[in-house]
Design an enzyme around this catalytic site. Structure first.
Site, PDB file in Angstrom:
ATOM      1  N   ASN A  49      -4.842  -5.594  -2.169  1.00 22.41           N
ATOM      2  CA  ASN A  49      -4.791  -6.306  -3.920  1.00 22.41           C
ATOM      3  C   ASN A  49      -4.541  -7.817  -3.791  1.00 22.41           C
ATOM      4  O   ASN A  49      -3.522  -8.330  -2.841  1.00 22.41           O
ATOM      5  CB  ASN A  49      -3.685  -5.821  -4.761  1.00 22.41           C
TER       6      ASN A  49
ATOM      7  N   GLU B 256       9.198  -2.141 -11.407  1.00 23.89           N
ATOM      8  CA  GLU B 256       7.941  -1.352 -11.902  1.00 23.89           C
ATOM      9  C   GLU B 256       8.271   0.085 -11.323  1.00 23.89           C
ATOM     10  O   GLU B 256       8.889   0.599 -10.340  1.00 23.89           O
ATOM     11  CB  GLU B 256       7.080  -1.591 -10.885  1.00 23.89           C
TER      12      GLU B 256
ATOM     13  N   GLY C 262      10.652  -2.821  -3.042  1.00 22.31           N
ATOM     14  CA  GLY C 262      11.856  -2.732  -2.435  1.00 22.31           C
ATOM     15  C   GLY C 262      11.332  -2.119  -0.701  1.00 22.31           C
ATOM     16  O   GLY C 262      10.118  -1.521  -0.855  1.00 22.31           O
ATOM     17  N   GLU C 263      12.349  -1.517   0.433  1.00 22.59           N
ATOM     18  CA  GLU C 263      12.042  -0.636   1.379  1.00 22.59           C
ATOM     19  C   GLU C 263      13.153  -0.258   1.595  1.00 22.59           C
ATOM     20  O   GLU C 263      13.994  -0.061   1.441  1.00 22.59           O
ATOM     21  CB  GLU C 263      12.440  -1.915   2.633  1.00 22.59           C
TER      22      GLU C 263
ATOM     23  N   CYS D 123       2.910  -3.374  -6.285  1.00 18.34           N
ATOM     24  CA  CYS D 123       3.436  -3.710  -5.088  1.00 18.34           C
ATOM     25  C   CYS D 123       4.202  -5.790  -6.320  1.00 18.34           C
ATOM     26  O   CYS D 123       4.041  -6.381  -5.732  1.00 18.34           O
ATOM     27  CB  CYS D 123       2.406  -4.396  -4.729  1.00 18.34           C
TER      28      CYS D 123
ATOM     29  N   SER E 182       7.859   5.386   2.336  1.00 19.65           N
ATOM     30  CA  SER E 182       6.558   4.634   2.853  1.00 19.65           C
ATOM     31  C   SER E 182       7.611   3.269   3.627  1.00 19.65           C
ATOM     32  O   SER E 182       9.007   2.298   3.048  1.00 19.65           O
ATOM     33  CB  SER E 182       5.852   3.723   2.447  1.00 19.65           C
TER      34      SER E 182
ATOM     35  N   CYS F  11      12.917  -7.516  -2.651  1.00 19.53           N
ATOM     36  CA  CYS F  11      12.909  -7.038  -0.729  1.00 19.53           C
ATOM     37  C   CYS F  11      13.046  -8.014  -0.494  1.00 19.53           C
ATOM     38  O   CYS F  11      12.863  -9.118  -0.547  1.00 19.53           O
ATOM     39  CB  CYS F  11      11.241  -6.103  -0.950  1.00 19.53           C
TER      40      CYS F  11
ATOM     41  N   CYS G 134       7.142  -9.318   3.938  1.00 28.99           N
ATOM     42  CA  CYS G 134       5.584  -9.140   4.051  1.00 28.99           C
ATOM     43  C   CYS G 134       4.639 -10.375   3.242  1.00 28.99           C
ATOM     44  O   CYS G 134       4.976 -10.583   2.360  1.00 28.99           O
ATOM     45  CB  CYS G 134       5.597  -8.074   4.114  1.00 28.99           C
TER      46      CYS G 134
ATOM     47  N   CYS H  35       4.875   6.388  -8.323  1.00 27.93           N
ATOM     48  CA  CYS H  35       4.931   5.471  -7.983  1.00 27.93           C
ATOM     49  C   CYS H  35       5.980   5.104  -7.974  1.00 27.93           C
ATOM     50  O   CYS H  35       6.747   3.995  -9.050  1.00 27.93           O
ATOM     51  CB  CYS H  35       4.018   4.338  -6.928  1.00 27.93           C
TER      52      CYS H  35
ATOM     53  N   CYS I 121       2.531  -9.896   0.137  1.00 26.53           N
ATOM     54  CA  CYS I 121       3.229  -9.057  -1.081  1.00 26.53           C
ATOM     55  C   CYS I 121       4.081  -9.212  -2.050  1.00 26.53           C
ATOM     56  O   CYS I 121       4.210 -10.617  -1.561  1.00 26.53           O
ATOM     57  CB  CYS I 121       4.343  -7.457  -0.658  1.00 26.53           C
TER      58      CYS I 121
ATOM     59  N   SER J  45       3.769   1.054   7.273  1.00 21.05           N
ATOM     60  CA  SER J  45       2.767   0.376   6.723  1.00 21.05           C
ATOM     61  C   SER J  45       1.975  -0.411   8.245  1.00 21.05           C
ATOM     62  O   SER J  45       3.861  -1.699   8.285  1.00 21.05           O
ATOM     63  CB  SER J  45       3.477  -0.540   5.331  1.00 21.05           C
ATOM     64  N   LEU J  46       2.098  -0.827   8.872  1.00 23.31           N
ATOM     65  CA  LEU J  46       1.578  -0.831  10.062  1.00 23.31           C
ATOM     66  C   LEU J  46       0.394  -2.368   9.331  1.00 23.31           C
ATOM     67  O   LEU J  46       1.242  -3.621  10.064  1.00 23.31           O
ATOM     68  CB  LEU J  46       0.723   0.490  10.581  1.00 23.31           C
ATOM     69  N   HIS J  47      -0.431  -2.305   9.166  1.00 23.55           N
ATOM     70  CA  HIS J  47      -1.391  -3.285   8.752  1.00 23.55           C
ATOM     71  C   HIS J  47      -2.084  -4.397   9.876  1.00 23.55           C
ATOM     72  O   HIS J  47      -2.595  -5.243   9.605  1.00 23.55           O
ATOM     73  CB  HIS J  47      -0.680  -4.303   7.355  1.00 23.55           C
TER      74      HIS J  47
HETATM   75  N1  SAH Z   1       8.543  -0.987   1.888  1.00 16.47           N
HETATM   76  C1  SAH Z   1       8.030  -0.188   2.062  1.00 16.47           C
HETATM   77  C2  SAH Z   1       7.285   0.321   0.480  1.00 16.47           C
HETATM   78  C3  SAH Z   1       6.237  -0.383  -0.464  1.00 16.47           C
HETATM   79  S1  SAH Z   1       5.500  -1.324  -0.142  1.00 16.47           S
HETATM   80  C4  SAH Z   1       6.924  -0.503   2.550  1.00 16.47           C
HETATM   81  O1  SAH Z   1       6.579  -1.674   3.101  1.00 16.47           O
HETATM   82  O2  SAH Z   1       5.711   0.326   3.123  1.00 16.47           O
HETATM   83  C5  SAH Z   1       3.552   0.173  -0.625  1.00 16.47           C
HETATM   84  C6  SAH Z   1       3.555  -0.464   0.244  1.00 16.47           C
HETATM   85  O3  SAH Z   1       1.573  -1.630  -0.155  1.00 16.47           O
HETATM   86  C7  SAH Z   1       3.270  -0.893   2.017  1.00 16.47           C
HETATM   87  O4  SAH Z   1       2.290  -0.336   2.525  1.00 16.47           O
HETATM   88  C8  SAH Z   1       2.799  -2.493   1.021  1.00 16.47           C
HETATM   89  O5  SAH Z   1       2.191  -2.748   2.519  1.00 16.47           O
HETATM   90  C9  SAH Z   1       1.332  -1.913   0.495  1.00 16.47           C
HETATM   91  N2  SAH Z   1       1.245  -3.634  -0.007  1.00 16.47           N
HETATM   92  C10 SAH Z   1       2.372  -4.422  -0.773  1.00 16.47           C
HETATM   93  N3  SAH Z   1       1.523  -5.812  -1.219  1.00 16.47           N
HETATM   94  C11 SAH Z   1      -0.021  -5.325  -1.047  1.00 16.47           C
HETATM   95  C12 SAH Z   1      -1.101  -6.113  -1.159  1.00 16.47           C
HETATM   96  N4  SAH Z   1      -1.090  -7.170  -2.133  1.00 16.47           N
HETATM   97  N5  SAH Z   1      -2.424  -4.787  -0.993  1.00 16.47           N
HETATM   98  C13 SAH Z   1      -2.181  -3.972  -0.598  1.00 16.47           C
HETATM   99  N6  SAH Z   1      -0.917  -3.564  -0.014  1.00 16.47           N
HETATM  100  C14 SAH Z   1       0.047  -4.147  -0.820  1.00 16.47           C
END
Ligand code: SAH
Length: 341
Positions: free
Chosen positions: A288, A90, A157-158, A329, A189, A110, A114, A103, A117, A212-214
């Site tokens: 999301n 995508e 992907g990462e 995502c 990212s 991946c 996570c 993007c 995701c 991506s801390l979260h």
């Molecule tokens: N692998 C990389 C880049 C891809 S994800 C990373 O982890 O950063 C891009 C961003 O979208 C990341 O910050 C990821 O954590 C976030 N993301 C993934 N799923 C999501 C969701 N359902 N809602 C909001 N952000 C999300």
């Protein structure tokens, strides 16, 4: 067969020399490739004999539009591209005031796992090639008729798990004879692979690194991001500090707000504490909703933001684009896979 578009201009020039061609042919071929031609026949300023020679030993990647969704709300376009081997990835085109941004994806699937995701469901299928990453920019631009000024590596992907390819991709889009997109217009990212962040720092690129801390605590972060089990928040922040000192670039911390998981006051306080020594800014993302996941969007974004700001943290809240087209995502790829099952 040689994947010509994954090669740098210097490498293509070297190839021309090997073929007994004048050096300037390298630049011509590179320019054609970066304009998105699909065949050597389109390279009209090359002699026919050279075009035939190239067609015999090289190939030009060019994805097909498998699906395309246009948001009625804000003009965001989501592409699902079919690659040469039938896999799909995508790309999302977003129209911001500061410029048109794509993007792009770095892998098919991946392996980071996570919990929130959609891209990681089903794991990683394979890495993309530099050309396949570049194609997402080129063909989005061509298909949409929109000039692209910014790139974010935040798709499927990462990126740091496909490190050499990503570095090469950055060199390609940065080339003056190619798209010529400046590093300051690019964000990368990562879920926080510290060895690779250290390696990236050595290259001193002027791009923006998003981490991506979260979650600011190990218990929560390890629960939603398996990658944290081997790294840990302390080590990650130490690494981010090193990155800042080496590159002088502030890091952007992504934080998707999840109901009852990472949106408590104590977590805002702990996050503010971590950021004291690691200059950066926090981007709060409304989660999301992913159908396969039990996690729900938080209703405390404003409170969380205010609490951080009171402690001196710079915070932005991500505006939601393309809410009507699954524009995030890995959701579109997922949908197609389900339909195929
Ligand atoms: N692998 C990389 C880049 C891809 S994800 C990373 O982890 O950063 C891009 C961003 O979208 C990341 O910050 C990821 O954590 C976030 N993301 C993934 N799923 C999501 C969701 N359902 N809602 C909001 N952000 C999300």
């Amino acid at each position: 067969m040689i994947d010509l578009k994954s090669m740098t201009e210097a490498e293509i020039t070297g190839l021309m020399r090997e073929l007994g061609e004048p050096v300037f042919r390298g630049k011509q071929v590179f320019q054609w490739l970066h304009r998105g031609v699909r065949s050597f026949e389109e390279m009209t300023n090359l002699p026919k004999s050279l075009r035939e020679k190239l067609a015999g030993s090289c190939f030009i990647t060019a994805p097909e539009v498998e699906r395309k969704q246009i948001s009625q709300l804000d003009g965001t376009i989501k592409y699902l591209w079919r690659l040469g081997d039938g896999n799909c990835v995508e790309t999302v085109l977003m129209r911001y005031r500061h410029g048109n941004t794509v993007c792009i994806s770095s892998q098919v699937g991946c392996r980071m796992g996570c919990q929130f995701c959609a891209s990681t469901i089903g794991g990683k299928v394979r890495d993309l090639t530099p050309a396949e990453m570049l194609d997402q920019v080129l063909f989005t631009q061509l298909d949409s008729g929109t000039e692209i000024s910014n790139i974010v590596l935040m798709g499927i992907g990462e990126p740091l798990d496909n490190f050499d390819t990503v570095l090469r991709f950055l060199e390609l889009v940065n080339s003056p004879d190619g798209l010529n997109i400046g590093m300051r217009h690019i964000s990368l990212s990562t879920c926080g692979l510290i060895e690779q962040i250290d390696k990236l720092a050595e290259h001193q690129l002027q791009l923006t690194l998003s981490v991506s801390l979260h979650a600011p605590d190990d218990e929560t972060r390890s629960q939603i991001m398996p990658v944290n089990r081997s790294v840990g928040v302390e080590k990650l922040f130490a690494c981010c500090k090193r990155y800042f000192h080496t590159t002088g670039r502030r890091i952007s911390y992504e934080y998707a707000m999840i109901d009852g998981v990472n949106d408590s006051d104590w977590q805002a306080d702990l996050l503010a504490k971590h950021l004291k020594g690691a200059p950066g800014h926090v981007n709060l993302i409304p989660l999301n909703d992913v159908a396969e996941s039990p996690l729900k969007p938080s209703r405390r974004i404003r409170e969380f933001q205010t609490r951080l700001e009171r402690q001196g943290v710079t915070v932005t809240v991500r505006r939601k684009l393309g809410g009507d087209i699954d524009a995030s995502c890995g959701q579109l790829r997922r949908k197609r896979m389900e339909e195929a099952e």
